[in-house]
Design a protein around this motif. Structure first.
Motif, PDB file in Angstrom:
ATOM      1  N   GLY A   8       0.821  -1.212   0.000  1.00 24.25           N
ATOM      2  CA  GLY A   8       0.000   0.000   0.000  1.00 24.25           C
ATOM      3  C   GLY A   8       0.851   1.257   0.000  1.00 24.25           C
ATOM      4  O   GLY A   8       1.696   1.441   0.877  1.00 24.25           O
ATOM      5  N   PRO A  11      -0.245   7.439   2.485  1.00 21.44           N
ATOM      6  CA  PRO A  11       0.688   8.161   3.363  1.00 21.44           C
ATOM      7  C   PRO A  11       1.455   7.249   4.328  1.00 21.44           C
ATOM      8  O   PRO A  11       2.648   7.449   4.556  1.00 21.44           O
ATOM      9  N   ALA A  12       0.780   6.221   4.882  1.00 19.99           N
ATOM     10  CA  ALA A  12       1.465   5.343   5.845  1.00 19.99           C
ATOM     11  C   ALA A  12       2.563   4.536   5.156  1.00 19.99           C
ATOM     12  O   ALA A  12       3.685   4.426   5.660  1.00 19.99           O
ATOM     13  N   GLU A  31       1.600  -1.482  -4.767  1.00 24.30           N
ATOM     14  CA  GLU A  31       0.372  -0.679  -4.760  1.00 24.30           C
ATOM     15  C   GLU A  31      -0.587  -1.233  -5.806  1.00 24.30           C
ATOM     16  O   GLU A  31      -0.200  -1.429  -6.956  1.00 24.30           O
ATOM     17  N   LYS A  32      -1.832  -1.457  -5.398  1.00 19.45           N
ATOM     18  CA  LYS A  32      -2.764  -2.093  -6.348  1.00 19.45           C
ATOM     19  C   LYS A  32      -3.285  -1.119  -7.409  1.00 19.45           C
ATOM     20  O   LYS A  32      -3.709  -1.530  -8.471  1.00 19.45           O
ATOM     21  N   ARG A  37      -3.834   8.366  -8.163  1.00 23.76           N
ATOM     22  CA  ARG A  37      -5.107   7.709  -7.865  1.00 23.76           C
ATOM     23  C   ARG A  37      -5.844   8.485  -6.766  1.00 23.76           C
ATOM     24  O   ARG A  37      -5.244   9.147  -5.933  1.00 23.76           O
ATOM     25  N   GLY A  42     -11.208  14.121   3.131  1.00 24.45           N
ATOM     26  CA  GLY A  42     -11.535  15.545   3.192  1.00 24.45           C
ATOM     27  C   GLY A  42     -10.404  16.398   2.634  1.00 24.45           C
ATOM     28  O   GLY A  42     -10.549  17.604   2.469  1.00 24.45           O
ATOM     29  N   ALA A  44      -7.792  17.495   4.011  1.00 22.85           N
ATOM     30  CA  ALA A  44      -7.211  18.499   4.916  1.00 22.85           C
ATOM     31  C   ALA A  44      -5.862  18.008   5.441  1.00 22.85           C
ATOM     32  O   ALA A  44      -5.783  16.967   6.097  1.00 22.85           O
ATOM     33  N   ARG A 101      -6.080  14.252  -2.594  1.00 22.98           N
ATOM     34  CA  ARG A 101      -5.252  13.075  -2.333  1.00 22.98           C
ATOM     35  C   ARG A 101      -4.557  12.562  -3.587  1.00 22.98           C
ATOM     36  O   ARG A 101      -3.471  11.994  -3.507  1.00 22.98           O
ATOM     37  N   VAL A 125      -1.860  -7.315  -3.634  1.00 20.98           N
ATOM     38  CA  VAL A 125      -1.503  -8.367  -2.677  1.00 20.98           C
ATOM     39  C   VAL A 125      -2.780  -9.092  -2.271  1.00 20.98           C
ATOM     40  O   VAL A 125      -3.770  -8.466  -1.903  1.00 20.98           O
ATOM     41  N   ASP A 290      -4.204   3.434   8.419  1.00 20.10           N
ATOM     42  CA  ASP A 290      -5.578   2.928   8.559  1.00 20.10           C
ATOM     43  C   ASP A 290      -5.625   1.411   8.734  1.00 20.10           C
ATOM     44  O   ASP A 290      -6.584   0.880   9.297  1.00 20.10           O
ATOM     45  N   GLU A 301      -9.362  12.834  11.422  1.00 23.11           N
ATOM     46  CA  GLU A 301      -8.067  13.095  10.789  1.00 23.11           C
ATOM     47  C   GLU A 301      -7.201  11.838  10.888  1.00 23.11           C
ATOM     48  O   GLU A 301      -7.080  11.243  11.956  1.00 23.11           O
ATOM     49  N   GLY A 302      -6.601  11.430   9.769  1.00 18.09           N
ATOM     50  CA  GLY A 302      -5.807  10.200   9.813  1.00 18.09           C
ATOM     51  C   GLY A 302      -4.462  10.303   9.121  1.00 18.09           C
ATOM     52  O   GLY A 302      -3.610   9.430   9.284  1.00 18.09           O
ATOM     53  N   ILE A 303      -4.264  11.381   8.345  1.00 22.56           N
ATOM     54  CA  ILE A 303      -3.024  11.458   7.556  1.00 22.56           C
ATOM     55  C   ILE A 303      -1.812  11.662   8.465  1.00 22.56           C
ATOM     56  O   ILE A 303      -0.782  10.997   8.308  1.00 22.56           O
TER      57      ILE A 303
END
Ligand SMILES: Cc1cc2nc3c(=O)[nH]c(=O)nc-3n(C[C@H](O)[C@H](O)[C@H](O)COP(=O)(O)OP(=O)(O)OC[C@H]3O[C@@H](n4cnc5c(N)ncnc54)[C@H](O)[C@@H]3O)c2cc1C
Length: 401
Positions: A8, A11-12, A31-32, A37, A42, A44, A101, A125, A290, A301-303
Motif C-alpha cells: 500500500g 501516506p502510511a 500498490e494495487k 489515484r 476531506g 485536509a 489526495r 496483494v 488505517d 483526521e488520519g493522515i
C-alpha cells in the motif's frame, strides 16, 4: 529476498518506505492502483501533517499553489457559528493546506522513489505468505499472473480494508474488523462565500461526526458528511440521504452551494478509529496507518497519524533487523501508545460527549464569546493540541460557566 515489502502506497506506506530507504534498506512498495489515484478523503493536511511531511523531507509544500486555511468555522446544531483562528504553537505552522489526495499521495510516492524505494503499481496483494506462523512475504496478482515475493518483514499499509489484517484474522490473529464510521465525499465548483478556513457543520442527525466544506480553491470545495455506525444503525436514512439533507437543508451550506455544480461522483468509504484492541504487530508483520485503525475518533483526521506511524514503524523495523530480534517490533506499539494513547482516549470520550446536541450547542455558543475556548477547539480538532486539552479543568469551567 527483499529486506522489507510494504503493501500500500498511501501516506502510511510511503512514509514507512522513505524512512527505511534513508537507512539503506531495499524496499519494495506494492500498490494495487496506478498513480495518480483518488482516495476518498476531506483532503485536509493539518499543521501536524505538514510537520510530518517536513520530517520525511517534503518541505515548502505551502509554496505550491494549494489552498491554505488558517481558521476553522464551526456551525452548531442550532446554527450558531464561531470562526476560530488556528493557535500558534512552536514547531507547527498556524495553517493547514487542502490538497487533493491524488496530488499529495503522488508527491509522497515520488519522494519515496527518489530515495531508492522500488514502487510496483497495479500489484494487488492477495495474502501474506506464512511459514511456521511467521509472515515471510506476500502472494499477489501482477499483470494477470500470480506472484510470490519473500521478505524479512512485511508492512501492512493497505488501508481500512487491509487484506493482510483480514487474512491473518482468518488464521487466528485477534482483529476487530468492525468499521467505526462511514463517510461520503464529493467536489463542487462555483461555491459561494468560501474563505481561508475549514467549515465544520455539527448536524443533529449525524453527531458526533459532522458535515464539512473544505475549500480547494476560492470557488471549489471538498464537501462531505460522516456518521458513526452506532448512530447510523438507528437512522432510517442512508448516508447519501444524510448528505443531501446536509447540502439542501443546512441554513449556511445551502446558501453556499445554491449555484454550485457537483463535479465528482459521491463516493463513500468506511473509517476505523483507534480503539482497536488488536496489536499493531504480528510475527514478521507490522501494521501502519488505517490498516492499524489510527484515525482520530473525534476529528476523523488520519493522515498525520499515518505518517507518524510510518516513522515509528521504520524505527522499530530498523532495530529488529539490526539485532535480528523480531520481538523488537513491540517497540513500535510501545512508542505509539506513549505518544498518542492519552490524546486518542480523550478523543473517544469527547466523541461520546459530543453525541449530545445541547453539549455541542453550548461549546460553540461559549466559544463565540471566549477566544481561548475557540482556539482550543480549533487546535484540538486540527490536531495541533492533544485532545486532552479540551478536558482540562480550565476549559471545562469556560464551557460550564
Ligand atoms: C471521507 C473521509 C474523509 C477524511 N478526511 C481526512 C482529512 O481531511 N484529513 C486527514 O488527515 N484524514 C482524513 N481521513 C482519513 C485519511 O483518509 C486516512 O487516515 C489516510 O488515508 C490513511 O492513510 P493510509 O496510508 O493508512 O491508507 P490509504 O490512504 O487508504 O492507503 C492505502 C493504500 O493501499 C493500497 N492497497 C489497498 N489494498 C491493497 C492490496 N491488497 N495490495 C496493494 N495495495 C493495496 C490502496 O490502493 C492505497 O493506495 C478521511 C477519511 C475518510 C474516509
Amino acid at each position: 529476498m527483499q529486506d522489507i515489502i510494504i503493501v500500500g502506497a498511501g501516506p502510511a506506506g510511503t512514509s514507512t518506505a522513505t524512512f527505511l530507504a534513508k537507512k539503506g534498506y531495499n524496499i519494495l512498495l506494492l500498490e494495487k492502483e496506478k498513480f495518480p489515484r483518488d482516495k476518498v478523503c476531506g483532503d485536509a493536511i493539518g499543521p501536524t501533517s505538514l510537520r510530518r511531511l517536513k520530517e520525511i523531507g517534503i518541505c515548502n509544500i505551502e509554496k505550491e499553489n494549494f489552498k491554505s486555511c488558517s481558521s476553522v468555522c464551526f456551525f452548531s446544531p442550532s446554527n450558531t457559528k464561531v470562526k476560530a483562528k488556528l493557535p500558534l504553537v512552536e514547531g507547527l505552522d498556524d495553517f493547514g493546506l487542502i490538497i487533493q489526495r491524488k496530488k499529495i499521495d503522488y508527491i509522497l510516492a515520488d519522494h519515496a522513489i527518489k530515495f531508492g524505494v522500488k514502487l510496483i503499481e497495479q500489484f494487488e496483494v492477495k495474502q501474506p505468505l506464512i511459514e511456521n506462523n511467521k509472515v515471510i512475504g506476500v502472494k499477489g496478482i501482477y499483470k494477470g499472473k500470480q506472484e510470490i515475493i519473500k521478505s524479512k518483514i512485511v508492512v501492512a499499509a493497505d488501508g481500512t480494508h487491509s487484506t493482510i489484517a483480514r487474512k491473518l484474522a482468518e488464521k487466528g490473529r485477534k482483529h476487530k474488523s468492525k468499521y467505526s464510521a462511514i463517510a461520503v465525499r464529493t467536489y463542487f465548483e462555483n461555491v459561494e462565500e468560501l474563505g481561508n478556513y475549514l467549515e465544520i457543520y455539527y448536524e443533529k442527525s449525524i453527531l458526533p461526526a459532522y458535515g464539512w466544506i473544505f475549500p480547494i480553491s476560492n470557488t471549489s470545495a471538498n464537501v462531505g458528511v460522516a456518521i458513526h455506525y452506532r448512530h447510523y444503525k438507528k437512522q432510517n436514512k442512508t448516508i447519501t440521504q444524510l448528505f443531501y439533507d446536509f447540502i439542501n437543508n443546512n441554513k449556511y451550506a445551502k446558501r453556499k452551494l445554491k449555484n454550485a455544480k457537483m463535479i465528482h461522483s459521491l463516493k463513500g468509504w468506511p473509517v476505523s478509529y483507534d480503539s482497536h484492541p488488536s496489536k499493531k504487530y504480528h510475527s514478521g508483520v507490522i501494521f501502519v496507518g488505517d490498516a492499524a485503525s489510527l484515525v482520530d475518533p473525534l476529528s476523523g483526521e488520519g493522515i498525520s497519524n499515518a505518517l507518524l506511524s510510518g516513522k515509528l514503524a521504520a524505527k522499530a523495523i530498523d532495530l529488529a533487523l539490526r539485532t535480528n530480534d523480531y520481538s523488537e517490533l513491540k517497540n513500535y506499539q510501545k512508542e505509539w501508545d506513549k505518544l498518542m494513547k492519552p490524546s486518542l482516549n480523550a478523543s473517544v470520550l469527547l466523541q461520546h460527549l459530543m453525541s449530545y446536541p445541547f453539549i455541542v450547542d453550548r461549546v460553540i455558543k461559549k466559544a463565540n464569546q471566549d477566544e481561548k475556548l475557540a482556539q482550543t477547539l480549533s487546535g484540538c480538532i486540527t490536531g495541533i493540541f492533544p485532545k486532552t486539552k479540551m478536558l482540562s479543568s480550565d476549559i471545562i469551567r469556560r464551557i460550564i460557566f
